[in-house]
Every structure is written in structure tokens, then in C-alpha cells.
Write a protein that holds these residues in place. Structure first.
Motif, PDB file in Angstrom:
ATOM      1  N   GLU A  87       0.881  -1.102  -0.067  1.00  0.00           N
ATOM      2  CA  GLU A  87      -0.127   0.048  -0.221  1.00  0.00           C
ATOM      3  C   GLU A  87       0.719   1.259  -0.052  1.00  0.00           C
ATOM      4  N   GLY A  88       2.060   1.278   0.694  1.00  0.00           N
ATOM      5  CA  GLY A  88       2.719   2.317   0.669  1.00  0.00           C
ATOM      6  C   GLY A  88       3.384   2.621  -0.610  1.00  0.00           C
ATOM      7  N   MET A  89       3.757   1.727  -1.315  1.00  0.00           N
ATOM      8  CA  MET A  89       4.578   1.967  -2.562  1.00  0.00           C
ATOM      9  C   MET A  89       3.332   2.589  -3.432  1.00  0.00           C
ATOM     10  N   TYR A  90       2.135   1.922  -3.580  1.00  0.00           N
ATOM     11  CA  TYR A  90       0.949   2.527  -4.259  1.00  0.00           C
ATOM     12  C   TYR A  90       0.939   3.876  -3.845  1.00  0.00           C
ATOM     13  N   HIS A  91       0.986   4.448  -2.740  1.00  0.00           N
ATOM     14  CA  HIS A  91       0.505   5.772  -2.618  1.00  0.00           C
ATOM     15  C   HIS A  91       1.722   6.703  -2.900  1.00  0.00           C
ATOM     16  N   SER A  92       2.837   6.319  -2.685  1.00  0.00           N
ATOM     17  CA  SER A  92       3.887   7.134  -2.937  1.00  0.00           C
ATOM     18  C   SER A  92       3.719   7.482  -4.501  1.00  0.00           C
ATOM     19  N   VAL A  93       3.733   6.394  -5.239  1.00  0.00           N
ATOM     20  CA  VAL A  93       3.686   6.591  -6.794  1.00  0.00           C
ATOM     21  C   VAL A  93       2.461   7.407  -7.195  1.00  0.00           C
ATOM     22  N   GLN A  94       1.208   6.945  -6.870  1.00  0.00           N
ATOM     23  CA  GLN A  94      -0.035   7.590  -7.278  1.00  0.00           C
ATOM     24  C   GLN A  94      -0.101   9.148  -6.991  1.00  0.00           C
ATOM     25  N   CYS A  95       0.210   9.135  -5.455  1.00  0.00           N
ATOM     26  CA  CYS A  95       0.036  10.618  -5.134  1.00  0.00           C
ATOM     27  C   CYS A  95       0.889  11.426  -5.972  1.00  0.00           C
ATOM     28  N   SER A  96       2.232  11.046  -5.954  1.00  0.00           N
ATOM     29  CA  SER A  96       3.459  12.016  -6.812  1.00  0.00           C
ATOM     30  C   SER A  96       2.890  12.027  -8.440  1.00  0.00           C
ATOM     31  N   GLU A  97       2.471  11.171  -8.900  1.00  0.00           N
ATOM     32  CA  GLU A  97       2.553  11.069 -10.513  1.00  0.00           C
ATOM     33  C   GLU A  97       1.142  11.022 -10.839  1.00  0.00           C
ATOM     34  N   GLU A  98      -0.142  10.750 -10.197  1.00  0.00           N
ATOM     35  CA  GLU A  98      -1.386  11.022 -10.545  1.00  0.00           C
ATOM     36  C   GLU A  98      -2.225  12.125  -9.913  1.00  0.00           C
ATOM     37  N   VAL A  99      -2.068  11.961  -8.702  1.00  0.00           N
ATOM     38  CA  VAL A  99      -3.115  12.849  -7.817  1.00  0.00           C
ATOM     39  C   VAL A  99      -2.475  14.329  -7.877  1.00  0.00           C
ATOM     40  N   SER A 100      -1.242  14.413  -8.112  1.00  0.00           N
ATOM     41  CA  SER A 100      -0.733  15.829  -8.104  1.00  0.00           C
ATOM     42  C   SER A 100      -1.137  16.512  -9.258  1.00  0.00           C
TER      43      SER A 100
END
Length: 368
Positions: free
Chosen positions: A272-285
């Protein structure tokens, strides 16, 4: 060699070795096969797995909660995980597709290969495209299976894409004489089933595949939508969806037990941590709740309620600093590396249109 770039982000690859060895058994006649757990995932150290969030997820399924309430519980567990990882000195901003791509380049050089072939699926296609962008000289060819290109807005279009796939099931059944006779007006039946489970949720006894712990899970309308969304990922399940809808509507429950187990316990093989690090930086932002609302304005409200991903904006606000993400992480990748692009017609999250979109800037690509 052929390098497996697993999906997620955060999906475990090495725990699926039997799958990869079988799926690519013909490839292995002529090629070495390289399978790795990406940074923060599986056997990699440090692990960004979040048992705190997993436990909240499992516990929530034992109660009759709406998707909104489940998301709130999950957010609590995710915050606990964040605080633990931060206290351990882990830089959560260091887990990105660009960093992942650099890891792969280091691995290629360490193994002594001049070039290799990339096989990416789902998020693995995003990673493959990043490698094509950042380290093209080491790549001979690429297979992009279920394409997730950087220029799309995943969360804004999730409801639209999922409903497209489900409606396609309804349309195909209506157009097929035998299916239509056996399952008339399937769309109406589906939403009747959602209403039925909202009024009278059903309870199932499931066993956790790793701990053997018994869970009495509750299936309500929101969760049915989530479960059917997950089944659209599975090629062998697509032809069975009309039958599952009608038999469940008629009161039968045994036909959903195995699928429920897969749907609930998939967190066991996911960081879950890897998922959110990537998605928060590259998608949600690069998105916003307003963009999500606008994109999903035409999606059936009851369906959307079971798939609402706007909580990602809440999760991400406390996970990483999203202000320093390079603009290039949201731009199409341009490349002349030979690329085979594969899309599944019923794919609920990476639709065929995304494969065609990626092909527009890959000059030596073939789309199927």
C-alpha cells in the motif's frame, strides 16, 4: 532477456513466479526471464507494506458499512502506516516511477546485458514507458499489456471507464439471442441486486489465505459494485457475469464466495505504501476532486458510489510532498522503440482507448 514489470503499483511479482513461468513458458525457450519485486514491494527492503491499513480493510468488511465509511477506516490505518514509516526514516518521496526506472537500469548493467525486452502490465506499462523515456539505449523491444500512459487522469476517469466495461457486458448480452433469453434486461437486474443487498446485506464466512483467520464478511450494494469491478479484470469471469447477477438476485450465494475471497484478500500481495507514494506523486498531484466530479458527471450515481476514489486526495495530502513533481511525469512518452500494445475490450480501468492514445507517440508500435 525478458523483464517482467508487474502492476499495481505495489503488486508483488516474486510471489507470482508460478504464474509468470507458465504464462511465458514459450518465451522461455529462447529468452532468459527476469522477475523482480520493485522498490518497497514484496521482498525488497525496506518494505512499504502497510499492515495497519490492511487490518482496517479486513475489519471493515465484517461490518455493514458504506464505501465512504470504509474509506474513512482505511485512511486511519494508512495514516498510522505513514507515521511508522516516517519514524523509521524512510523517505516516501523516493518511491516513484523514475526511481523505479533507474533501479531497472542499474540492474541491467549489473547483470551485464547490453539490451533487454520489457513486458509491462497495468502499472508495469507506466514503468516501461518511463524506462523507454529515461534509458532507451538499453531497451530492444517492449510489450505494453493493459496500458496506463502518464498523460491520462486515472481517478477522474475511473468511474467512466468502469461503467463503460460493465455496460458493454449488458449490451453484448442483449445483442446475443441466447444470453438475452437467459438473462433479459440484465442492467435492470444488476441494479435490482444492488438495491436488494442495500436492504438486506448477506454474510459469508471466508478464511484468510495467509493467517487462516476466519472472517464473517458482509456483502452490501457498494461492495457488490466493487466485486463486479474486480471481476471485469478476469477474462475467465467476463462470460459468467450475467449468470452471477441473476443467480445472486434469485438468492443463491455460493457462486460468489471464491471471488469475494480474491477481492478482499488481494491486499495480502500488495504494498500500500508503494502504491500511494507513486500515485500521489504522479497521478493525484496532476488532478483535483473537481476534475473527478466533472469527468464522472454522466456516470450512474449509484454505480459511482461504490467506486468513489476521491478519498485518494485525502490520503495523498498527508502521504508525500506533491509540490515538487516534475511536469514530465504527466506527459506522453515519445519513442521509436518497437512496441506491441495489447488492450482488453472489457478492461474496467485501462481501457482500449488508452492503448490507442499511447500508440500515437510510439512511432514503431502495433496496437491489438
Amino acid at each position: 532477456p525478458v523483464v517482467i514489470l508487474h502492476g499495481g503499483p505495489g503488486g508483488y511479482a516474486l510471489d507470482m513466479m508460478d504464474y509468470w513461468l507458465n504464462a511465458l513458458r514459450l518465451v522461455r525457450r529462447d529468452h532468459d526471464l527476469i522477475v523482480l519485486d520493485q522498490r518497497g514491494v514484496g521482498y525488497s527492503e525496506p518494505s512499504l507494506n502497510c499492515p495497519e491499513a490492511e487490518q482496517q480493510w479486513y475489519q471493515a468488511w465484517t461490518e455493514d458499512l458504506s464505501q465512504t465509511e470504509v474509506d474513512q477506516r482505511y485512511a486511519e490505518g494508512l495514516q498510522q502506516c505513514h507515521d511508522r514509516l516516517a519514524a523509521e526514516g524512510i523517505n516516501l518521496s523516493a518511491y516513484t516511477s523514475a526511481a523505479n526506472a533507474a533501479d531497472l537500469e542499474d540492474l541491467r548493467q549489473a547483470l551485464g546485458y547490453d539490451q533487454w525486452n520489457l513486458y509491462g502490465s497495468s502499472y508495469g506499462t507506466r514503468l516501461a514507458l518511463t524506462i523507454m523515456r529515461d534509458f532507451p539505449s538499453g531497451v530492444r523491444s517492449v510489450v505494453l499489456d493493459s496500458v496506463y500512459p502518464p498523460q491520462v487522469d486515472l481517478y477522474a476517469t475511473l468511474g467512466v471507464n468502469a461503467e463503460r466495461a460493465l455496460n458493454l457486458i449488458f449490451q453484448r448480452c442483449a445483442a446475443d439471442a441466447d444470453c438475452n433469453q437467459a438473462h433479459p434486461d440484465l442492467k435492470t437486474s444488476f441494479y435490482q441486486l444492488v438495491d436488494q443487498l442495500d436492504a438486506e446485506p448477506r454474510t459469508f464466512k471466508l478464511i484468510h489465505p495467509s493467517t487462516d483467520e476466519v472472517y464473517k464478511v458482509i456483502l452490501n450494494g457498494d461492495r457488490l459494485i466493487w466485486v463486479f469491478f474486480q471481476m471485469l479484470y478476469m477474462t475467465d469471469q467476463v462470460p459468467l457475469l450475467p449468470w452471477r447477477i441473476d443467480t445472486l438476485l434469485g438468492g443463491a450465494s455460493s457462486n460468489i464466495m471464491e471471488i469475494l475471497g480474491w477481492t478482499i484478500f488481494f491486499y495480502n500481495f500488495w504494498s500500500e505504501g508503494m502504491y500511494h507514494s507513486v500515485q500521489c506523486s504522479e497521478e493525484v498531484s496532476f488532478s483535483s476532486p473537481e476534475a473527478v466530479d466533472k469527468a464522472n458527471a454522466a456516470v450512474t450515481a449509484r454505480f459511482l458510489a461504490g467506486l468513489d476514489r476521491t478519498p485518494m486526495f485525502q490520503y495523498c495530502s498527508d502521504w508525500v510532498d506533491m509540490s515538487s513533481v516534475p511536469e514530465g511525469e504527466n506527459q506522453a512518452v515519445v519513442s521509436d522503440i518497437p512496441t506491441l500494445i495489447l488492450s482488453g475490450e472489457f478492461d474496467p480501468i485501462t481501457p482500449p482507448a488508452w492503448g490507442q492514445l499511447a500508440a500515437e507517440t510510439l512511432s514503431r508500435s502495433q496496437y491489438l
